[in-house]
Design an enzyme around this catalytic site. Structure first.
Site, mmCIF file in Angstrom:
data_model
loop_
_atom_site.group_PDB
_atom_site.id
_atom_site.type_symbol
_atom_site.label_atom_id
_atom_site.label_comp_id
_atom_site.label_asym_id
_atom_site.label_seq_id
_atom_site.Cartn_x
_atom_site.Cartn_y
_atom_site.Cartn_z
ATOM 1 N N TYR A 8 0.710 -1.123 0.018
ATOM 2 C CA TYR A 8 -0.097 -0.087 0.132
ATOM 3 C C TYR A 8 0.907 1.284 -0.046
ATOM 4 C CZ TYR A 8 -3.929 3.408 0.671
ATOM 5 O OH TYR A 8 -4.718 4.412 0.419
ATOM 6 N N GLN A 34 -10.791 0.184 0.917
ATOM 7 C CA GLN A 34 -11.193 -0.533 0.021
ATOM 8 C C GLN A 34 -10.026 -1.281 -0.703
ATOM 9 O OE1 GLN A 34 -11.841 2.662 0.450
ATOM 10 N NE2 GLN A 34 -11.492 3.961 -1.284
ATOM 11 N N ASN A 54 -3.328 5.877 6.425
ATOM 12 C CA ASN A 54 -4.096 6.768 7.195
ATOM 13 C C ASN A 54 -4.798 5.691 8.112
ATOM 14 O OD1 ASN A 54 -6.108 5.834 5.686
ATOM 15 N ND2 ASN A 54 -6.847 7.778 4.723
ATOM 16 N N SER A 61 6.491 8.947 13.593
ATOM 17 C CA SER A 61 7.933 8.664 13.601
ATOM 18 C C SER A 61 8.658 9.349 14.783
ATOM 19 C CB SER A 61 8.593 9.505 12.247
ATOM 20 O OG SER A 61 9.767 9.065 12.222
ATOM 21 N N GLN A 87 12.768 14.000 11.775
ATOM 22 C CA GLN A 87 11.815 13.339 12.019
ATOM 23 C C GLN A 87 10.328 14.217 12.418
ATOM 24 O OE1 GLN A 87 11.632 10.107 11.163
ATOM 25 N NE2 GLN A 87 13.418 10.845 10.522
ATOM 26 N N HIS A 125 7.840 15.275 9.712
ATOM 27 C CA HIS A 125 6.962 13.939 9.446
ATOM 28 C C HIS A 125 5.770 14.359 9.695
ATOM 29 C CE1 HIS A 125 9.065 11.295 6.793
ATOM 30 N NE2 HIS A 125 10.171 11.183 7.871
ATOM 31 N N GLU A 182 12.726 4.304 17.460
ATOM 32 C CA GLU A 182 12.576 4.012 16.260
ATOM 33 C C GLU A 182 14.001 4.197 15.551
ATOM 34 O OE1 GLU A 182 10.224 6.238 13.642
ATOM 35 O OE2 GLU A 182 10.003 4.545 11.970
ATOM 36 N N HIS A 183 14.408 5.245 15.833
ATOM 37 C CA HIS A 183 15.775 5.602 15.087
ATOM 38 C C HIS A 183 16.712 6.287 16.406
ATOM 39 C CE1 HIS A 183 12.895 7.038 11.682
ATOM 40 N NE2 HIS A 183 13.840 5.873 11.163
ATOM 41 N N ASP A 230 16.884 6.814 5.908
ATOM 42 C CA ASP A 230 15.514 7.183 5.179
ATOM 43 C C ASP A 230 15.593 6.576 3.767
ATOM 44 O OD1 ASP A 230 13.991 7.568 7.406
ATOM 45 O OD2 ASP A 230 14.546 9.739 7.288
ATOM 46 N N GLU A 285 -1.223 -36.650 28.711
ATOM 47 C CA GLU A 285 -2.108 -35.538 28.206
ATOM 48 C C GLU A 285 -3.377 -36.178 27.775
ATOM 49 O OE1 GLU A 285 -0.028 -32.984 25.322
ATOM 50 O OE2 GLU A 285 1.227 -32.362 26.640
ATOM 51 N N HIS A 301 -2.994 -39.687 19.545
ATOM 52 C CA HIS A 301 -1.533 -39.106 19.361
ATOM 53 C C HIS A 301 -0.692 -40.430 19.869
ATOM 54 C CE1 HIS A 301 -3.250 -35.330 19.333
ATOM 55 N NE2 HIS A 301 -2.005 -34.706 19.179
#
Lengths: 433, 433
Positions: B130, B191, B214, B237, B259, B262, B327-328, B361, B415, B420
């Protein structure tokens, strides 16, 4: 009656597609109840956990009695028969040996610009293992979840196991001891998942939660995902057996039943190139169901979701198996290695007639926590990888920045991310001064 | 004003804990709307996708115009400036080279009982990527998602990118071409996720979906998880910079802003052992914010979520950074390699003052899709591993079954899983006959 399909029938494609999309699970929607339990545990901590345990497990706990003591573990372990103890130890050793080979390696190299690149793996700090109480309290699952975590280097390994009416399973406690669990709490359900994810005064939070459970546990794991890592939401068990005619029908019958006995929603499928053999297996299943202890579970599973598929040849069997992407795949054929090369999607493959799937449930070495519901198309069984994470590393030299920095600035500019570009350009400016 | 903390302050622990638990994201609850969209796409397929695209993207599509044609891709690619084209190619080559080293290896061995054990990795058949439309349509993200899939061996690589008002981003299409995307559809939102997960007459379903989006896209990915694999639900971020006093304050300022620009919910944290340097960075940030194009985004991010933490020494910086699990992580210190050995949780580490995070990046080689919101405690950035899955293998010989089978039977019995046990015992009986 199980479903009978023959790949030469004109309606085969439609009926096989229906088998693939058959809805087997009908889990109750407990999501709202679980959301309330998690919110309560986040708010009231130990007090909420104790109240919920009293309500669901008929067990009155105080924060100081939530944890199973070392003495209780010792006492439980002492109750286990030596033969069972030895079997658990052998299983643990084999599982450990298998999973030790899974440890991923760190990497570091210098590229042609002089930049040093690579990555490093490290364990999560703390993992939480859920073990269901009652009927589905399986010591083998303790080994399969805990040993990969310990092999990964996880230092703190918490186990939560509900003990309804205060009944502890000695084998489960022994399995925890053998596999290196560091803390055991006698709590269960969504309250246990919430306590492990968010922590209480008594239970410090963990970073990753694994292990099977009922609808409450599954819904709770879904909800805490993101706050902590989770393994997967396991569906009912599945086995697909590809067998040629040169097999003992009874062996294949008990193999099919070994997954059917787990759950009325389990699915056992036989694909064979020998129609007469398929009929013989069906007869053998019926015969075994007459005496099987768990026939009340295995019978409905076989009747409602079982299937026998006759195919033209083993190549076709492989193609159909890949569409199923089964959790467990037995290749009971003369040349299983060749057939295995045609298999693209399966959680675990058991090769040849001397390898019943149940060996993998206990003692083969590979993990028995495997992707269900066709998710072997895109996911793997539990492993050491579930308890480690990768940190990527990069180190530029002035020369390497000079070589590739201008391209980074161009791309940052094309994405209208000015500060990204400036953070590279300001360094290039110094180099060009 | 960002948050200022000093580890020697008496209220430091409480204030640092508050920084860790600060709620930054306030995503709208679109879950019901998304559930309806997914149900509609499952029911009406292409027709639903086209109607929703008309509604959300002001674009009238028919099933036969959903796919971006090869000619359109060629025409878009031809519009890209040669310098930008070259920068994308260089980035792609470096990302490919890095990720090719990530391919995991198959394993097979024979144990002391004669059993053959091992595992095999294979790619998912089809992956869906995506790509958001509009402002956040980043060609670099196309490279970072598509290249690992292709390196993994994924044959069919679908990209969905909404084109509101029919505006295509030439760089995004070029990036798709360079990185080996095989199908592109001009659809977006929930969709598009539903179409990729369940398929329509025009779009065959995929097995794994990755890429940012989003709130609708994120909710849709959560909902289709299980039907397909997903990568992660990325949060805003984050960057954490550990810097000693021997740095250019402006470099560190633009790194923090890279960052912050962003997203207003992004978080930039500086940890330094030099209080005066920290103040100098704050001044440099303010100066840069006067002219930065995206100051309307970076400014609020820095003001609301930014932080400058003064510590006694770099060892303390590492301990605090591990609690953040950023993250960074930039290590702008004299000896970054030594400091890196103390880091246990971070998505990506950038070592030394010549390695601004923005290099990662775009062009460093490692992936820029990384765990946010402290999830580096338990998860890793996107990699080849996201597009492959493991099948475990086991093959017993009669001898190995004789050696370990009895223990499996004991465990099955303990068990209460009779079938088994029977599936192993029936074979042992033959061997013992």
């Amino acid at each position: 009656m199980p479903t009978f399909l023959d790949s030469t029938d004109t309606d085969f494609e439609a009926r096989f597609a229906a088998l693939l999309t058959m809805k087997r699970e009908d889990s109750p929607d407990v999501d709202d109840a679980v959301a309330a339990i998690i919110a309560d545990v986040r708010k009231r901590g130990d007090a909420a956990v104790c109240e919920l345990t009293s309500k669901y497990d008929r067990l009155d706990l105080k924060p100081e009695t939530m944890r199973v003591t070392a003495a209780e573990v010792e006492a439980a372990a002492a109750q286990v028969l030596p033969e069972d103890h030895a079997a658990l130890e052998l299983a643990a050793a084999r599982i450990r040996a298998y999973h030790e080979r899974q440890m991923p390696e760190d990497a570091q190299w210098t590229d042609e610009t002089g930049a040093t690149l690579g990555w490093r793996w490290g364990p999560v700090d703390a993992a939480g293992l859920y073990v269901p109480g009652g009927l589905a309290s399986y010591p083998s699952s303790v080994l399969m979840n805990a040993i990969p975590a310990r092999v990964a280097g996880v230092g703190r390994l918490v186990m939560c196991v509900p003990t309804p009416d205060n009944i502890l399973n000695p084998l489960v406690l022994l399995a925890a001891q053998i596999s290196g669990v560091t803390e055991i709490y006698r709590i269960g359900g969504a309250q246990a998942i919430a306590a492990m994810a968010y922590g209480t005064d008594t239970i410090a939070p963990v970073d990753k939660i694994t292990g099977p459970g009922n609808a409450f546990v599954a819904a709770a794991k879904r909800r805490v995902f993101g706050r902590v890592g989770i393994d997967m939401i396991a569906g009912p068990s599945e086995i697909l057996v590809i067998a040629d005619g040169d097999n003992d029908p009874d062996w294949i019958a008990v193999d099919l039943l070994s997954q059917a006995e787990h759950d009325e929603s389990a699915q056992s499928i036989l694909i064979t190139d020998d129609a007469a053999f398929g009929q013989a297996v069906v007869k053998a299943v019926d015969a075994r169901l007459k005496t099987l202890e768990r026939a009340h579970i295995a019978g409905p599973s076989w009747r409602d979701f079982g299937a026998v598929v006759t195919v033209r040849d083993l190549n076709e069997a492989a193609i159909l198996s890949n569409r199923v992407a089964p959790e467990h795949l037995e290749l009971a054929v003369a040349d299983p290695d060749t057939l295995a090369t045609k298999i693209t999607h399966a959680g675990a493959i058991f090769l040849g007639q001397w390898t019943p799937e149940a060996i993998g449930d206990y003692i083969g070495g590979p993990n028995h926590v495997l992707p269900t519901a066709r998710s072997a198309r895109f996911s793997s069984g539990l492993s050491v990888m579930d308890f480690v994470k990768r940190t990527t590393m990069a180190r530029m030299t002035p020369e390497s920045l000079r070589a590739i920095g201008p391209s980074a600035v161009r791309l940052a500019t094309s994405e209208s991310l000015e500060a990204h570009g400036l953070s590279v350009q300001s360094r290039l400016d110094k180099l060009n001064r």
